[in-house]
Design an enzyme around this catalytic site. Structure first.
Site, PDB file in Angstrom:
ATOM      1  N   ALA A 194      49.643  68.067  58.096  1.00 48.67           N
ATOM      2  CA  ALA A 194      49.152  69.021  57.092  1.00 48.67           C
ATOM      3  C   ALA A 194      47.620  68.993  57.077  1.00 48.67           C
ATOM      4  CB  ALA A 194      49.702  68.683  55.713  1.00 48.67           C
ATOM      5  N   ASP A 234      56.089  56.332  52.970  1.00 49.11           N
ATOM      6  CA  ASP A 234      56.517  57.125  51.808  1.00 49.11           C
ATOM      7  C   ASP A 234      56.685  58.609  52.132  1.00 49.11           C
ATOM      8  OD1 ASP A 234      53.891  58.090  51.761  1.00 49.11           O
ATOM      9  OD2 ASP A 234      53.389  57.256  49.800  1.00 49.11           O
ATOM     10  N   ASN A 255      47.654  54.922  48.094  1.00 49.88           N
ATOM     11  CA  ASN A 255      46.878  54.210  49.105  1.00 49.88           C
ATOM     12  C   ASN A 255      45.741  53.391  48.501  1.00 49.88           C
ATOM     13  OD1 ASN A 255      47.247  57.296  50.627  1.00 49.88           O
ATOM     14  ND2 ASN A 255      48.294  55.495  51.413  1.00 49.88           N
ATOM     15  N   GLY A 293      40.311  68.247  57.592  1.00 48.25           N
ATOM     16  CA  GLY A 293      41.034  67.983  58.850  1.00 48.25           C
ATOM     17  C   GLY A 293      40.758  66.601  59.412  1.00 48.25           C
ATOM     18  N   GLY A 324      47.238  62.653  62.896  1.00 45.11           N
ATOM     19  CA  GLY A 324      48.563  62.059  62.655  1.00 45.11           C
ATOM     20  C   GLY A 324      49.208  62.578  61.378  1.00 45.11           C
ATOM     21  N   SER A 338      42.521  63.666  59.095  1.00 49.96           N
ATOM     22  CA  SER A 338      43.570  62.658  59.272  1.00 49.96           C
ATOM     23  C   SER A 338      44.459  62.951  60.470  1.00 49.96           C
ATOM     24  CB  SER A 338      44.413  62.554  57.994  1.00 49.96           C
ATOM     25  OG  SER A 338      43.767  61.763  57.051  1.00 49.96           O
ATOM     26  N   ARG A 352      38.401  57.444  54.755  1.00 49.37           N
ATOM     27  CA  ARG A 352      39.151  56.639  53.791  1.00 49.37           C
ATOM     28  C   ARG A 352      38.692  55.176  53.769  1.00 49.37           C
ATOM     29  NH1 ARG A 352      44.784  58.241  51.797  1.00 49.37           N
ATOM     30  NH2 ARG A 352      43.552  57.531  50.025  1.00 49.37           N
ATOM     31  N   HIS A 364      52.801  57.608  56.851  1.00 52.91           N
ATOM     32  CA  HIS A 364      53.078  56.503  55.925  1.00 52.91           C
ATOM     33  C   HIS A 364      54.582  56.466  55.690  1.00 52.91           C
ATOM     34  CE1 HIS A 364      48.839  57.160  54.009  1.00 52.91           C
ATOM     35  NE2 HIS A 364      48.799  56.080  54.760  1.00 52.91           N
ATOM     36  N   GLU A 370      47.410  50.225  54.219  1.00 56.14           N
ATOM     37  CA  GLU A 370      47.371  51.521  53.532  1.00 56.14           C
ATOM     38  C   GLU A 370      47.973  51.441  52.127  1.00 56.14           C
ATOM     39  OE1 GLU A 370      46.384  54.770  55.197  1.00 56.14           O
ATOM     40  OE2 GLU A 370      45.333  53.421  56.544  1.00 56.14           O
ATOM     41  N   CYS A 387      52.299  60.351  46.811  1.00 58.35           N
ATOM     42  CA  CYS A 387      50.968  59.925  47.279  1.00 58.35           C
ATOM     43  C   CYS A 387      49.987  59.860  46.130  1.00 58.35           C
ATOM     44  CB  CYS A 387      50.391  60.920  48.281  1.00 58.35           C
ATOM     45  SG  CYS A 387      51.378  61.187  49.734  1.00 58.35           S
TER      46      CYS A 387
HETATM   47  O1  SUG Z   1      45.421  59.549  54.287  1.00 60.72           O
HETATM   48  N1  SUG Z   1      45.059  62.985  53.654  1.00 60.72           N
HETATM   49  C1  SUG Z   1      45.604  61.691  53.262  1.00 60.72           C
HETATM   50  C2  SUG Z   1      46.961  61.867  52.633  1.00 60.72           C
HETATM   51  C3  SUG Z   1      47.468  60.587  52.037  1.00 60.72           C
HETATM   52  C4  SUG Z   1      48.875  60.670  51.625  1.00 60.72           C
HETATM   53  N2  SUG Z   1      49.274  59.467  51.038  1.00 60.72           N
HETATM   54  C5  SUG Z   1      50.521  58.911  51.101  1.00 60.72           C
HETATM   55  N3  SUG Z   1      51.381  59.313  51.997  1.00 60.72           N
HETATM   56  N4  SUG Z   1      50.798  57.949  50.322  1.00 60.72           N
HETATM   57  C6  SUG Z   1      45.684  60.750  54.457  1.00 60.72           C
HETATM   58  O2  SUG Z   1      46.009  61.209  55.551  1.00 60.72           O
HETATM   59  C7  SUG Z   1      43.295  64.460  54.409  1.00 60.72           C
HETATM   60  C8  SUG Z   1      41.827  64.709  54.143  1.00 60.72           C
HETATM   61  C9  SUG Z   1      41.267  65.875  54.888  1.00 60.72           C
HETATM   62  O3  SUG Z   1      41.663  66.111  56.027  1.00 60.72           O
HETATM   63  O4  SUG Z   1      40.403  66.592  54.300  1.00 60.72           O
HETATM   64  C10 SUG Z   1      43.763  63.096  53.963  1.00 60.72           C
HETATM   65  O5  SUG Z   1      42.992  62.176  53.908  1.00 60.72           O
END
Ligand code: SUG
Length: 456
Positions: free
Chosen positions: A35, A259, A118, A28, A32, A30, A146, A257, A182, A375
């Protein structure tokens, strides 16, 4: 069949997918990314996650696309915890973190490097002044879990694209909000032919100095200033680059992002009506710089809402060139389960337009953290000569696939909760698995535990 055509072309697009690491879990982290926050603390299945990703890689290799593997990172990132003042043995540090409300152990154990869109922004040699392939490693400074990826990413890329006569791997931009970067998730390259000069399209979420509009709820992770720095570093011609701002309203709706709302390949841009600020101007500039050869497939909000686009990841799809001049769209299974999206895709496929085939893959383990098919991959357009310079141990093929599946089966758990990160055996498992992986992929010593604990 496309196999012969794509493999023999003088230049082609290769995809380098991130192999999911053994500590994949739902932290959890990220804000914004709806998911990620929505699935926090659910039980994850790292083994299934890695196998789902490998199945997609193998399927594309079987279709004739060049497919590479990027290795996961060492986690937990004990060197960062030591930087933060934790002391003792590795095991003592891990157990002392069990009760931190900040979730440091989970953040430092994230397998987020799997999302290699990324990892970096890549400009093929046909676009750059010195005719080398340029990579700028993304700093990912917006998120703690990240922002710790970039040094390992640079090491891994340099172990794969090692010949400086062909490849330039630049370190990440300064770790500051003004230069939030990113990587390829906000970058698209249009072209007539992968080996000829293309048009590079950079999409930013906000302008740090002098910007007018920004999202108000969720962060805009990519800045205009970062895009401009990458353009300068890579030696791109301004006559062949386009900068555009993402619509702040869609960032506030969960499009963290570009994408997640747009994808492009060759002469096709497939995007949502609400993807960009001033869309008409953006399309016009792209089209002009592509000498009129751009085809825009804009999906109306009446056909697919932004909410359904975010839920299904319709645009986080892979657009793949075919031998018949058309393109395939590789989408996640969630598209099939979202009625408006599935109806749209059926119509698209039979419309006579540039997309005439759908491929559907189950990537649920990654999707639940907000990571779809696009991604999971970093696109690198290469000439045949450049491809020969790539460390050949990472190319997916009939030999590597069973080796990696067996490696996953032997080394990965099938269930991981945040509390399992406290298990002292997990660190031992991770390091032994990664040690074996560097041998399978012939990468040499790249990880901190192999470099005496150093992350430099
Ligand atoms: O940066 N999720 C990544 C998903 C990256 C998706 N990449 C692209 N759209 N290109 C992010 O938000 C979730 C990790 C966690 O909550 O355990 C996470 O980092």
């Amino acid at each position: 069949m496309s196999a012969a055509v794509t493999m023999n072309a003088s230049a082609f697009e290769a995809n380098f997918d991130g192999l999911v690491g053994p500590t994949h879990h739902y932290g959890g982290h990220s804000f914004g990314n709806v998911a990620s926050t929505g699935n926090a603390k659910q039980a994850a299945n790292p083994r299934e996650a890695a196998l789902q990703g490998l199945a997609k890689m193998k399927a594309l290799a079987d279709l004739g696309y060049r497919q590479g593997v990027l290795p996961p990172q060492e986690r937990p990132a004990l060197w960062v915890l030591r930087d933060l003042g934790y002391t003792g043995t590795d095991q003592e540090i891990i157990s002392s973190l069990g009760n931190t409300p900040e979730g440091y152990l989970s953040a430092m154990s994230s397998a987020s490097s799997m999302w290699t869109a990324n990892a970096a922004t890549v400009s093929p040699s046909a676009d750059t002044q010195d005719r080398r392939v340029h990579f700028t490693v993304a700093n990912l400074q917006n998120k703690f879990h990240r922002a710790i990826e970039h040094r390992q990413t640079a090491r891994s890329l340099r172990a794969i694209f090692s010949n400086p006569a062909y490849f330039a791997v630049h370190d990440a931009l300064p770790m500051m909000a003004a230069f939030g970067d990113e990587g390829a998730a906000n970058h698209t390259r249009f072209c007539d032919d992968y080996g000829k000069q293309g048009v590079e399209f950079f999409v930013y979420g906000r302008q740090h100095w002098g910007g007018q509009v920004e999202p108000t709820k969720f962060p805009a992770r990519q800045t205009r200033e970062a895009c401009e720095a990458v353009i300068r570093r890579h030696g791109l011609a301004l006559s062949h680059t386009v900068l555009a701002q993402q619509n702040p309203a869609v960032i506030d709706a969960g499009v963290f992002h570009n994408d997640v709302i747009a994808v492009g390949n060759q002469d096709v841009l497939f995007c949502h009506q609400d993807a960009f600020l001033h869309s008409a101007q953006v399309y016009a500039e792209l089209s002009e710089k592509m000498a009129g050869r751009l085809q825009v497939i804009e999906v109306a909000r009446d056909a697919v809402s932004v909410a359904d686009a975010v839920k299904s990841y319709l645009f986080n799809s892979q657009l793949l060139a075919k031998a018949n001049g058309k393109q395939r769209l590789l989408v996640p299974e969630e598209c099939k389960n979202t009625p408006a999206v599935w109806a749209y895709l059926q119509a698209l496929q039979s419309s006579g337009g540039p997309i005439d085939e759908l491929l559907v893959y189950d990537l649920k383990q990654s999707m639940q953290n907000g990571g779809g098919p696009a991604c999971l991959r970093l696109r690198v357009a290469l000439t045949a000569q450049e491809a020969l310079e790539v460390n050949s141990g990472v190319w997916m093929n009939d030999k590597l696939y069973p080796q990696l599946c067996s490696w996953v089966e032997r080394n990965y758990r099938d269930r991981l909760l945040e509390s399992d990160l406290l298990d002292p055996l997990l660190l031992v498992e991770v390091r032994s698995a990664l040690d074996e992986l560097t041998q399978i992929l012939r990468l040499g010593s790249i990880y901190p535990f192999q470099l005496h604990g150093r992350d430099e």
